[in-house]
Design a protein around this motif. Sequence first.
Motif, PDB file in Angstrom:
ATOM      1  N   MET A 265      43.856  36.609  40.815  1.00  0.00           N
ATOM      2  CA  MET A 265      43.339  35.514  40.002  1.00  0.00           C
ATOM      3  C   MET A 265      43.679  34.168  40.616  1.00  0.00           C
ATOM      4  SD  MET A 265      44.212  36.947  36.184  1.00  0.00           S
ATOM      5  CE  MET A 265      43.625  35.453  35.404  1.00  0.00           C
ATOM      6  N   HIS A 266      44.840  34.075  41.222  1.00  0.00           N
ATOM      7  CA  HIS A 266      45.216  32.829  41.878  1.00  0.00           C
ATOM      8  C   HIS A 266      44.282  32.537  43.045  1.00  0.00           C
ATOM      9  CE1 HIS A 266      47.909  29.645  43.307  1.00  0.00           C
ATOM     10  NE2 HIS A 266      47.692  30.129  44.528  1.00  0.00           N
ATOM     11  N   ARG A 267      43.926  33.559  43.787  1.00  0.00           N
ATOM     12  CA  ARG A 267      43.020  33.361  44.922  1.00  0.00           C
ATOM     13  C   ARG A 267      41.626  32.952  44.449  1.00  0.00           C
ATOM     14  NH1 ARG A 267      42.185  38.155  49.210  1.00  0.00           N
ATOM     15  NH2 ARG A 267      44.283  37.490  49.781  1.00  0.00           N
ATOM     16  N   HIS A 268      41.168  33.571  43.362  1.00  0.00           N
ATOM     17  CA  HIS A 268      39.812  33.301  42.857  1.00  0.00           C
ATOM     18  C   HIS A 268      39.886  32.520  41.548  1.00  0.00           C
ATOM     19  CE1 HIS A 268      38.255  36.098  45.870  1.00  0.00           C
ATOM     20  NE2 HIS A 268      39.154  36.966  45.468  1.00  0.00           N
ATOM     21  N   ARG A 269      40.769  31.544  41.508  1.00  0.00           N
ATOM     22  CA  ARG A 269      40.983  30.805  40.259  1.00  0.00           C
ATOM     23  C   ARG A 269      39.731  30.065  39.818  1.00  0.00           C
ATOM     24  NH1 ARG A 269      45.713  26.272  39.099  1.00  0.00           N
ATOM     25  NH2 ARG A 269      44.913  25.583  37.072  1.00  0.00           N
ATOM     26  N   GLU A 270      39.052  29.408  40.737  1.00  0.00           N
ATOM     27  CA  GLU A 270      37.848  28.655  40.367  1.00  0.00           C
ATOM     28  C   GLU A 270      36.772  29.575  39.815  1.00  0.00           C
ATOM     29  OE1 GLU A 270      34.600  25.610  42.429  1.00  0.00           O
ATOM     30  OE2 GLU A 270      36.317  26.373  43.579  1.00  0.00           O
ATOM     31  N   LEU A 271      36.609  30.746  40.431  1.00  0.00           N
ATOM     32  CA  LEU A 271      35.627  31.707  39.942  1.00  0.00           C
ATOM     33  C   LEU A 271      35.962  32.159  38.535  1.00  0.00           C
ATOM     34  CD1 LEU A 271      33.284  33.761  40.330  1.00  0.00           C
ATOM     35  CD2 LEU A 271      34.969  35.294  41.384  1.00  0.00           C
TER      36      LEU A 271
ATOM     37  N   GLU B 189      37.758  30.606  36.222  1.00  0.00           N
ATOM     38  CA  GLU B 189      37.712  29.538  35.221  1.00  0.00           C
ATOM     39  C   GLU B 189      36.297  29.160  34.836  1.00  0.00           C
ATOM     40  OE1 GLU B 189      39.966  26.401  36.950  1.00  0.00           O
ATOM     41  OE2 GLU B 189      41.882  27.116  36.160  1.00  0.00           O
ATOM     42  N   ARG B 190      35.362  29.217  35.785  1.00  0.00           N
ATOM     43  CA  ARG B 190      33.996  28.813  35.454  1.00  0.00           C
ATOM     44  C   ARG B 190      33.131  29.954  34.955  1.00  0.00           C
ATOM     45  NH1 ARG B 190      33.123  28.917  41.287  1.00  0.00           N
ATOM     46  NH2 ARG B 190      31.589  30.544  41.789  1.00  0.00           N
ATOM     47  N   ALA B 191      33.608  31.197  35.046  1.00  0.00           N
ATOM     48  CA  ALA B 191      32.816  32.348  34.624  1.00  0.00           C
ATOM     49  C   ALA B 191      32.687  32.373  33.107  1.00  0.00           C
ATOM     50  CB  ALA B 191      33.451  33.636  35.129  1.00  0.00           C
ATOM     51  N   VAL B 192      31.508  32.692  32.638  1.00  0.00           N
ATOM     52  CA  VAL B 192      31.269  32.824  31.209  1.00  0.00           C
ATOM     53  C   VAL B 192      31.070  34.276  30.816  1.00  0.00           C
ATOM     54  CG1 VAL B 192      30.282  30.521  30.964  1.00  0.00           C
ATOM     55  CG2 VAL B 192      28.803  32.417  31.576  1.00  0.00           C
ATOM     56  N   ASP B 193      31.247  35.171  31.774  1.00  0.00           N
ATOM     57  CA  ASP B 193      31.045  36.588  31.503  1.00  0.00           C
ATOM     58  C   ASP B 193      31.786  37.375  32.583  1.00  0.00           C
ATOM     59  OD1 ASP B 193      29.164  39.228  31.986  1.00  0.00           O
ATOM     60  OD2 ASP B 193      29.265  38.641  29.894  1.00  0.00           O
ATOM     61  N   PRO B 194      32.345  38.546  32.253  1.00  0.00           N
ATOM     62  CA  PRO B 194      33.012  39.344  33.292  1.00  0.00           C
ATOM     63  C   PRO B 194      32.101  39.732  34.446  1.00  0.00           C
ATOM     64  CG  PRO B 194      33.619  40.131  31.107  1.00  0.00           C
ATOM     65  CD  PRO B 194      32.542  39.122  30.909  1.00  0.00           C
ATOM     66  N   LEU B 195      30.789  39.819  34.173  1.00  0.00           N
ATOM     67  CA  LEU B 195      29.864  40.196  35.246  1.00  0.00           C
ATOM     68  C   LEU B 195      29.842  39.149  36.352  1.00  0.00           C
ATOM     69  CD1 LEU B 195      26.855  41.623  33.224  1.00  0.00           C
ATOM     70  CD2 LEU B 195      28.620  42.873  34.455  1.00  0.00           C
ATOM     71  N   GLU B 196      30.006  37.893  35.991  1.00  0.00           N
ATOM     72  CA  GLU B 196      30.029  36.853  37.017  1.00  0.00           C
ATOM     73  C   GLU B 196      31.261  37.000  37.908  1.00  0.00           C
ATOM     74  OE1 GLU B 196      29.509  32.904  35.718  1.00  0.00           O
ATOM     75  OE2 GLU B 196      27.676  33.298  34.584  1.00  0.00           O
ATOM     76  N   ILE B 197      32.396  37.360  37.314  1.00  0.00           N
ATOM     77  CA  ILE B 197      33.590  37.582  38.123  1.00  0.00           C
ATOM     78  C   ILE B 197      33.401  38.803  39.011  1.00  0.00           C
ATOM     79  CG2 ILE B 197      36.056  38.053  38.031  1.00  0.00           C
ATOM     80  CD1 ILE B 197      36.231  36.520  35.467  1.00  0.00           C
ATOM     81  N   ALA B 198      32.802  39.868  38.463  1.00  0.00           N
ATOM     82  CA  ALA B 198      32.568  41.068  39.264  1.00  0.00           C
ATOM     83  C   ALA B 198      31.650  40.777  40.438  1.00  0.00           C
ATOM     84  CB  ALA B 198      31.971  42.167  38.384  1.00  0.00           C
ATOM     85  N   ALA B 199      30.609  40.002  40.185  1.00  0.00           N
ATOM     86  CA  ALA B 199      29.691  39.665  41.270  1.00  0.00           C
ATOM     87  C   ALA B 199      30.372  38.799  42.322  1.00  0.00           C
ATOM     88  CB  ALA B 199      28.469  38.943  40.705  1.00  0.00           C
ATOM     89  N   GLY B 200      31.212  37.864  41.865  1.00  0.00           N
ATOM     90  CA  GLY B 200      31.921  37.029  42.823  1.00  0.00           C
ATOM     91  C   GLY B 200      32.920  37.815  43.658  1.00  0.00           C
ATOM     92  N   LEU B 201      33.611  38.761  43.012  1.00  0.00           N
ATOM     93  CA  LEU B 201      34.541  39.599  43.770  1.00  0.00           C
ATOM     94  C   LEU B 201      33.808  40.441  44.795  1.00  0.00           C
ATOM     95  CD1 LEU B 201      36.937  40.827  40.914  1.00  0.00           C
ATOM     96  CD2 LEU B 201      37.374  39.063  42.624  1.00  0.00           C
ATOM     97  N   GLU B 202      32.675  40.973  44.395  1.00  0.00           N
ATOM     98  CA  GLU B 202      31.895  41.783  45.340  1.00  0.00           C
ATOM     99  C   GLU B 202      31.432  40.945  46.513  1.00  0.00           C
ATOM    100  OE1 GLU B 202      27.844  44.466  45.345  1.00  0.00           O
ATOM    101  OE2 GLU B 202      27.935  42.460  44.496  1.00  0.00           O
ATOM    102  N   ALA B 203      31.028  39.710  46.243  1.00  0.00           N
ATOM    103  CA  ALA B 203      30.593  38.835  47.326  1.00  0.00           C
ATOM    104  C   ALA B 203      31.724  38.537  48.309  1.00  0.00           C
ATOM    105  CB  ALA B 203      30.041  37.523  46.759  1.00  0.00           C
ATOM    106  N   HIS B 204      32.971  38.628  47.850  1.00  0.00           N
ATOM    107  CA  HIS B 204      34.134  38.401  48.718  1.00  0.00           C
ATOM    108  C   HIS B 204      34.666  39.703  49.312  1.00  0.00           C
ATOM    109  CE1 HIS B 204      34.140  34.494  46.645  1.00  0.00           C
ATOM    110  NE2 HIS B 204      34.809  34.047  47.684  1.00  0.00           N
ATOM    111  N   GLY B 205      33.928  40.792  49.161  1.00  0.00           N
ATOM    112  CA  GLY B 205      34.304  42.036  49.816  1.00  0.00           C
ATOM    113  C   GLY B 205      35.126  42.987  48.981  1.00  0.00           C
TER     114      GLY B 205
END
Length: 415
Positions: A74-80, A82-98
């Motif tokens: 979470m510290h590494r992807h803190r901005e992702l 904080e701005r996410a309005v749904d868990p799916l956005e975090i999942a998509a962002g994590l996938e984009a980072h590998g």
Amino acid sequence: MTRQRKTDAPRAPESPGGWDVRSEELVAEAAVSGAETAAGSGAVSGTEAPAVSGAGAGSRPTRRGAGDPVKALMHRHRELCERAVDPLEIAAGLEAHGVTDRTAARFRHRDVFALAEEMYARVPRGEEERGASMAPPSRRSPDLPAGWALFALLPGVACGLTVVGLELGGGRARFAVGLGGLLAVSVALRVALRFGPLRSPHQAAPATRAWVCFLLAYALLGDELLRAAVAGGPDEPWAPSLTAALGLSLAVAPGVWCARLFAVAARKRLALSKGLTEFSASVRPLLLGVVALYLCALWALLLAAGAVQGEPAPAGAGALGALLLLSALLSSYGFTRAPLLTLGAAGAVEAGSVASVFAARLPGCDWIAVPVEEAVQAWGPGAVPVIACGAAAAALLLHAARVLSRASAHADETP
């Protein structure tokens, strides 16, 4: 004798579930970069902070420090987060980072979606923000301007009126009608793409627009030019293929509608999927089905246009239509490099084929045009665009099946 002042003890966080600044300070860069390793070894440990003495001071709550791999992530992807309005956005962002489902298993979660749900739950939010996230935009289809479905019909209507004007006019009036029709179709096409689901978040590169224009020009004029060049000409002006122009213009509407169908269906699958593997497996058949549906509509329109003009449907125009749809679809999701390369490769093959026929007229260069001449004599001049655009479209379809099956491609409201 003056006494030295003691450093003030850090204050406790205002809310128990909030971001603890002290915890973030304890997460060193080495711990952040090695969070996956710590999760794989199962080293998850909590540390109890000592009590703070002084007036009005209580005991500091238990917190997770550098030993918590999810906290480090979470510290590494803190901005992702904080701005996410749904868990799916975090999942998509994590996938984009590998981050894959296998990586999530090392964090003691069954998949990336479950890991994203925990990260989303641990991010501090106020009551108003939590209420606003009850209808997440990532679970619904992107908003489009009213009338986008009708805008897709404009290129076909403009081209149809131009064809009628060319049939009725003659001489200079025919030239003026053709020039005006070309301008009207260009404006209508820009409106259909700009205000429809095929709009791109990035402006197309000048090279991409140049190759698209060249491929369209070849679809209108290239076959007759190549036929005349192989026969030893051209000795006289040749007419453009109105069948290809009318069929491709009419095919803009089904292309836009198929892109909308893919975007909506993919988002529904994203909301219902329980893992990245499941989502990818469901999106690939969807993409193939949408492309097949468009090809059926394209060939039907080309056959209808050929029947009106009394000509056979140009196979090269069909291959070009598939290539243009895949290029526009990928560009609408932000993938612009692959369309540029494939469009450039197809255009280079077509230009090189015509140039080789003229270059063969130089002394001792007859061998240059042998492959093109044999292909034209065996299958006609349409074989060149079929091979060039068909191979490029096949390569682009394989690339689209790989990148458009990622959750990160459908997380943002870009298509």
